[in-house]
Design a protein around this motif. Structure first.
Motif, PDB file in Angstrom:
ATOM      1  N   THR A  15      11.542   5.247  -6.201  1.00  0.00           N
ATOM      2  CA  THR A  15      10.765   4.419  -7.346  1.00  0.00           C
ATOM      3  C   THR A  15       9.441   4.922  -7.738  1.00  0.00           C
ATOM      4  OG1 THR A  15      10.046   2.797  -5.853  1.00  0.00           O
ATOM      5  CG2 THR A  15      11.935   2.456  -6.311  1.00  0.00           C
ATOM      6  N   GLN A  16       8.846   6.015  -7.334  1.00  0.00           N
ATOM      7  CA  GLN A  16       7.552   6.445  -7.462  1.00  0.00           C
ATOM      8  C   GLN A  16       7.350   6.645  -9.187  1.00  0.00           C
ATOM      9  OE1 GLN A  16       6.067  10.736  -6.762  1.00  0.00           O
ATOM     10  NE2 GLN A  16       5.093   9.338  -5.057  1.00  0.00           N
ATOM     11  N   GLY A  17       6.415   6.162  -9.826  1.00  0.00           N
ATOM     12  CA  GLY A  17       6.485   6.440 -11.324  1.00  0.00           C
ATOM     13  C   GLY A  17       6.981   5.384 -12.078  1.00  0.00           C
ATOM     14  N   LEU A  18       7.907   4.480 -11.552  1.00  0.00           N
ATOM     15  CA  LEU A  18       8.687   3.447 -12.225  1.00  0.00           C
ATOM     16  C   LEU A  18       7.952   2.206 -12.431  1.00  0.00           C
ATOM     17  CD1 LEU A  18      12.341   3.948 -10.844  1.00  0.00           C
ATOM     18  CD2 LEU A  18      11.129   5.110 -12.562  1.00  0.00           C
ATOM     19  N   ASP A  19       8.233   1.362 -13.376  1.00  0.00           N
ATOM     20  CA  ASP A  19       7.536   0.343 -13.776  1.00  0.00           C
ATOM     21  C   ASP A  19       8.207  -1.033 -13.149  1.00  0.00           C
ATOM     22  OD1 ASP A  19       9.695  -0.442 -15.122  1.00  0.00           O
ATOM     23  OD2 ASP A  19       8.777  -0.143 -17.070  1.00  0.00           O
ATOM     24  N   ASP A  20       7.819  -2.175 -12.997  1.00  0.00           N
ATOM     25  CA  ASP A  20       8.485  -3.165 -12.323  1.00  0.00           C
ATOM     26  C   ASP A  20       9.671  -3.310 -12.569  1.00  0.00           C
ATOM     27  OD1 ASP A  20       5.764  -4.344 -11.220  1.00  0.00           O
ATOM     28  OD2 ASP A  20       5.315  -4.694 -13.311  1.00  0.00           O
ATOM     29  N   ILE A  21      10.125  -3.247 -13.939  1.00  0.00           N
ATOM     30  CA  ILE A  21      11.508  -3.581 -14.227  1.00  0.00           C
ATOM     31  C   ILE A  21      12.556  -2.480 -13.580  1.00  0.00           C
ATOM     32  CG2 ILE A  21      13.167  -3.567 -16.133  1.00  0.00           C
ATOM     33  CD1 ILE A  21      11.444  -5.541 -17.725  1.00  0.00           C
ATOM     34  N   ASN A  22      12.075  -1.183 -13.781  1.00  0.00           N
ATOM     35  CA  ASN A  22      12.998  -0.264 -13.289  1.00  0.00           C
ATOM     36  C   ASN A  22      12.926  -0.093 -11.639  1.00  0.00           C
ATOM     37  OD1 ASN A  22      14.272   1.119 -15.768  1.00  0.00           O
ATOM     38  ND2 ASN A  22      12.351   1.693 -16.456  1.00  0.00           N
ATOM     39  N   ARG A  23      11.770  -0.294 -11.275  1.00  0.00           N
ATOM     40  CA  ARG A  23      11.766  -0.450  -9.522  1.00  0.00           C
ATOM     41  C   ARG A  23      12.813  -1.573  -9.173  1.00  0.00           C
ATOM     42  NH1 ARG A  23       7.714   1.370  -6.730  1.00  0.00           N
ATOM     43  NH2 ARG A  23       6.289   1.742  -8.579  1.00  0.00           N
ATOM     44  N   ALA A  24      12.768  -2.702  -9.688  1.00  0.00           N
ATOM     45  CA  ALA A  24      13.534  -3.832  -9.332  1.00  0.00           C
ATOM     46  C   ALA A  24      14.996  -3.512  -9.571  1.00  0.00           C
ATOM     47  CB  ALA A  24      13.347  -5.072 -10.040  1.00  0.00           C
ATOM     48  N   LYS A  25      15.204  -2.736 -10.780  1.00  0.00           N
ATOM     49  CA  LYS A  25      16.778  -2.460 -11.036  1.00  0.00           C
ATOM     50  C   LYS A  25      17.220  -1.455  -9.913  1.00  0.00           C
ATOM     51  CE  LYS A  25      19.564  -0.445 -14.852  1.00  0.00           C
ATOM     52  NZ  LYS A  25      19.366   0.146 -16.023  1.00  0.00           N
ATOM     53  N   VAL A  26      16.577  -0.412  -9.388  1.00  0.00           N
ATOM     54  CA  VAL A  26      16.981   0.555  -8.418  1.00  0.00           C
ATOM     55  C   VAL A  26      17.182  -0.213  -7.294  1.00  0.00           C
ATOM     56  CG1 VAL A  26      16.227   2.576  -7.114  1.00  0.00           C
ATOM     57  CG2 VAL A  26      16.098   2.514  -9.571  1.00  0.00           C
ATOM     58  N   LEU A  27      16.264  -1.080  -6.743  1.00  0.00           N
ATOM     59  CA  LEU A  27      16.499  -1.844  -5.565  1.00  0.00           C
ATOM     60  C   LEU A  27      17.419  -2.772  -5.549  1.00  0.00           C
ATOM     61  CD1 LEU A  27      12.332  -2.405  -4.815  1.00  0.00           C
ATOM     62  CD2 LEU A  27      14.175  -0.966  -3.510  1.00  0.00           C
ATOM     63  N   ASP A  28      17.813  -3.339  -6.883  1.00  0.00           N
ATOM     64  CA  ASP A  28      18.745  -4.544  -6.912  1.00  0.00           C
ATOM     65  C   ASP A  28      20.074  -3.644  -6.757  1.00  0.00           C
ATOM     66  OD1 ASP A  28      17.240  -6.474  -7.279  1.00  0.00           O
ATOM     67  OD2 ASP A  28      17.274  -6.593  -9.297  1.00  0.00           O
ATOM     68  N   ASP A  86       0.652   5.271  -6.373  1.00  0.00           N
ATOM     69  CA  ASP A  86       2.060   5.727  -5.968  1.00  0.00           C
ATOM     70  C   ASP A  86       1.863   7.022  -5.088  1.00  0.00           C
ATOM     71  OD1 ASP A  86       3.909   4.157  -7.078  1.00  0.00           O
ATOM     72  OD2 ASP A  86       4.313   5.491  -8.686  1.00  0.00           O
ATOM     73  N   GLY A  87       2.742   6.941  -3.989  1.00  0.00           N
ATOM     74  CA  GLY A  87       2.769   7.930  -2.940  1.00  0.00           C
ATOM     75  C   GLY A  87       1.519   7.820  -1.859  1.00  0.00           C
ATOM     76  N   LEU A  88       0.767   6.689  -1.811  1.00  0.00           N
ATOM     77  CA  LEU A  88      -0.126   6.472  -0.817  1.00  0.00           C
ATOM     78  C   LEU A  88       0.351   5.378  -0.056  1.00  0.00           C
ATOM     79  CD1 LEU A  88      -3.485   6.733  -2.650  1.00  0.00           C
ATOM     80  CD2 LEU A  88      -2.321   8.516  -1.686  1.00  0.00           C
ATOM     81  N   ASP A  89      -0.022   5.332   1.429  1.00  0.00           N
ATOM     82  CA  ASP A  89       0.448   4.283   2.240  1.00  0.00           C
ATOM     83  C   ASP A  89      -0.854   3.102   2.048  1.00  0.00           C
ATOM     84  OD1 ASP A  89      -1.968   4.599   4.012  1.00  0.00           O
ATOM     85  OD2 ASP A  89      -1.020   6.546   4.636  1.00  0.00           O
ATOM     86  N   HIS A  90      -0.615   2.140   2.646  1.00  0.00           N
ATOM     87  CA  HIS A  90      -1.223   0.843   2.207  1.00  0.00           C
ATOM     88  C   HIS A  90      -2.867   0.992   2.630  1.00  0.00           C
ATOM     89  CE1 HIS A  90      -2.532  -3.308   2.012  1.00  0.00           C
ATOM     90  NE2 HIS A  90      -2.965  -3.430   3.236  1.00  0.00           N
ATOM     91  N   GLN A  91      -3.017   1.891   3.772  1.00  0.00           N
ATOM     92  CA  GLN A  91      -4.613   1.978   4.230  1.00  0.00           C
ATOM     93  C   GLN A  91      -5.093   2.987   3.401  1.00  0.00           C
ATOM     94  OE1 GLN A  91      -6.149   0.166   6.434  1.00  0.00           O
ATOM     95  NE2 GLN A  91      -7.910   1.591   5.848  1.00  0.00           N
ATOM     96  N   SER A  92      -4.348   4.065   2.738  1.00  0.00           N
ATOM     97  CA  SER A  92      -4.938   4.875   1.962  1.00  0.00           C
ATOM     98  C   SER A  92      -5.381   4.177   0.671  1.00  0.00           C
ATOM     99  CB  SER A  92      -4.048   6.083   1.723  1.00  0.00           C
ATOM    100  OG  SER A  92      -4.061   6.866   2.744  1.00  0.00           O
ATOM    101  N   CYS A  93      -4.297   3.330  -0.067  1.00  0.00           N
ATOM    102  CA  CYS A  93      -4.804   2.530  -1.033  1.00  0.00           C
ATOM    103  C   CYS A  93      -6.063   1.860  -1.068  1.00  0.00           C
ATOM    104  CB  CYS A  93      -3.626   1.639  -1.354  1.00  0.00           C
ATOM    105  SG  CYS A  93      -2.064   2.723  -1.945  1.00  0.00           S
ATOM    106  N   ILE A  94      -6.263   1.093   0.268  1.00  0.00           N
ATOM    107  CA  ILE A  94      -7.506   0.427   0.391  1.00  0.00           C
ATOM    108  C   ILE A  94      -8.615   1.514   0.407  1.00  0.00           C
ATOM    109  CG2 ILE A  94      -8.943  -0.892   2.220  1.00  0.00           C
ATOM    110  CD1 ILE A  94      -6.073  -1.897   3.073  1.00  0.00           C
ATOM    111  N   GLU A  95      -8.442   2.576   1.079  1.00  0.00           N
ATOM    112  CA  GLU A  95      -9.584   3.571   1.013  1.00  0.00           C
ATOM    113  C   GLU A  95      -9.695   4.142  -0.234  1.00  0.00           C
ATOM    114  OE1 GLU A  95      -7.627   6.219   3.924  1.00  0.00           O
ATOM    115  OE2 GLU A  95      -8.136   5.018   5.853  1.00  0.00           O
ATOM    116  N   LEU A  96      -8.838   4.563  -1.050  1.00  0.00           N
ATOM    117  CA  LEU A  96      -9.082   4.909  -2.340  1.00  0.00           C
ATOM    118  C   LEU A  96      -9.801   3.901  -3.195  1.00  0.00           C
ATOM    119  CD1 LEU A  96      -8.705   6.941  -4.824  1.00  0.00           C
ATOM    120  CD2 LEU A  96      -6.322   5.998  -5.179  1.00  0.00           C
ATOM    121  N   ASN A  97      -9.690   2.570  -3.143  1.00  0.00           N
ATOM    122  CA  ASN A  97     -10.060   1.714  -4.072  1.00  0.00           C
ATOM    123  C   ASN A  97     -11.727   1.543  -3.510  1.00  0.00           C
ATOM    124  OD1 ASN A  97      -8.450   0.709  -5.856  1.00  0.00           O
ATOM    125  ND2 ASN A  97      -7.406  -0.642  -4.327  1.00  0.00           N
TER     126      ASN A  97
END
Length: 469
Positions: free
Chosen positions: A416-429, A150-161
């Protein structure tokens, strides 16, 4: 690590065995009880009993709570009032004693270029990477990471992994995530928490197919039907909605930076009502700074050629008049909510654009706030201290705070930082509903590609406006 017969009002664990040669991911929704396990491992849990416990060896803990502790420490040590310049905070290299022996790791996380920056000059994603580096460099044998992506851009997620995979064999990793897509491929074992119980734990290849075979989030967060309450938009007066084609933002040759370092320049941005705009870019490119300029929380709002709601900044306009037309969620706003009263107080404060509640509340306003708390499924937490809620619950309360007045402009920085799948989708919906009903105009910053919705008319890729220092 070994846990046997752990009992807490919100979580039961019969047995959990984590061996030294294993890498684990713990997966559970916001209301599953996963935060209780994290609190137990970090020494923050109370009201529990445990039959037998062998603690992780030399744990290094990177959580939202720990990040808040560092932020508040930096706030206490802010010497700006005693200097002739803004105090940038503790330098990155001061967090990392002996960092020269770990330069490949710093480069892997794209943090070598940040060594001379102060903590307050870092983006929220860079702060998380810094705390991970600090834990590794200072000798942690067990890394406990809460939602590290959460809070990391796509490239940073790859680098962190890549960085986590390349850690020495004597460093163990335990990752807590609440979104299916964030379960890392490198973890060997997976634990599933749902409905207040550790219900499965074992090899990743055994547990993961069971998760992907269910409807998103249902197996994990089945303890609550999150969409029970409709969004409380019934009280909106159509005559008060933003008329079409009204200019809300006009920025010409926009720029931002600190000291001699420029973040971006040459940005031209016009947002009219209904122009829902997505903003993306790598960590540290200035996305949050841009939003702070637009809402008036950065002094560069006066140096830029900026018009907000038809008025040029710096021509005697009222800051509070501008803020009254904006609802906002951001990591910095979340950090600033430290001692602000109850969840109800925080939601109501959105009517007055304040941190804390200092005005008399009318009955209708109270009913409106109660509806919003019901919508985020936290009506039972209305009188709980905000600081005692979990990070995800706090973030949902702040979302309700931003939405309660359905302003002309919704400025959402990683809401949506820190939110699970359902709550993330709920905010976006709900944002889809905002767009369909023309209730507000949305300015949305995200690193997550799964949050790019069709209602966004424009996409600002801030990397394209990288300034040459």
């Amino acid at each position: 690590m070994y846990i046997k017969n752990f009992s807490h009002p919100e979580l039961q664990i019969d047995e959990l065995v984590v061996r030294s040669n294993e890498s684990w991911c713990v997966y559970g929704g916001n209301d599953s009880g996963i935060d209780i396990l994290l609190d137990f491992l970090t020494g923050r849990a109370g009201n529990y009993s445990v039959g037998q416990y062998i603690a992780p060896v030399k744990p290094g803990i990177i959580s939202f709570a720990n990040q808040q502790i560092v932020f508040e420490r930096e706030l206490r040590n802010d010497d700006t009032d005693f200097l002739d310049r803004v105090d940038p905070g503790t330098r990155v290299y001061e967090f990392l004693p002996g960092y020269r022996d770990f330069l490949p790791l710093l480069r892997a996380l794209d943090m070598e270029r940040c060594l001379d920056l102060g903590y307050r000059q870092l983006s929220s994603g860079q702060c998380r990477k810094l705390l991970i580096l600090e834990a590794i460099i200072t000798g942690a044998s067990t890394l406990i990471l809460q939602d590290p992506y959460d809070g990391l851009d796509h490239q940073s997620c790859i680098e962190l992994n890549q960085a986590l995979v390349s850690l020495p064999g004597d460093v163990q990793t335990i990752v807590f995530v609440n979104n299916l897509v964030d379960i890392p491929e490198w973890c060997s074992h997976l634990a599933l928490i749902k409905a207040g119980r550790l219900c499965a734990a074992g090899l990743r290849k055994t547990i993961l197919p069971e998760l992907h075979g269910t409807s998103t989030g249902h197996l994990v967060t089945g303890e609550k039907k999150v969409a029970a309450a409709p969004p409380p938009t019934d009280s909106v007066n159509p005559d008060e909605q933003t008329p079409g084609n009204k200019e809300l933002i006009k920025l010409r040759n926009g720029f931002a930076g600190y000291g001699k370092k420029m973040l971006f320049s040459g940005l031209n941005l016009t947002v009219c009502s209904g122009d829902h705009t997505l903003i993306s870019g790598h960590n540290g490119c200035g996305k949050s700074t841009l939003l702070d300029i637009l809402v008036g929380d950065n002094p560069k709002c006066y140096a830029n050629d900026l018009h907000m709601f038809g008025k040029k900044r710096g021509t005697g306009e009222s800051v509070w008049e501008i803020k009254s037309k904006i609802g906002m969620v951001s990591p910095s706003l979340h950090r600033d909510h430290r001692s602000v009263g109850t969840a109800m107080h925080v939601v109501l404060s959105g009517l007055h654009d304040s941190i804390g509640l200092y005005r008399k509340i009318h009955t209708q306003q109270l009913k409106k706030a109660q509806k919003w708390l019901a919508w985020i499924n936290l009506a039972d937490k209305a009188n709980h201290p905000f600081g005692k809620l979990t990070y995800a619950q706090q973030r949902l309360v702040l979302v309700a705070r931003a939405l309660i007045k359905l302003p002309d402009l919704l400025v959402l920085d990683e809401p949506t930082q820190g939110l699970d799948d359902i709550n993330r989708a709920k905010v976006l919906d709900f944002l889809q509903l905002v767009s369909d009903r023309k209730l507000s105009t949305i300015l949305f910053v995200t690193h997550r590609r799964d949050e790019h919705r069709d209602f966004f008319k424009h996409h600002i890729k801030l990397d394209s406006y990288k300034a040459v220092s």
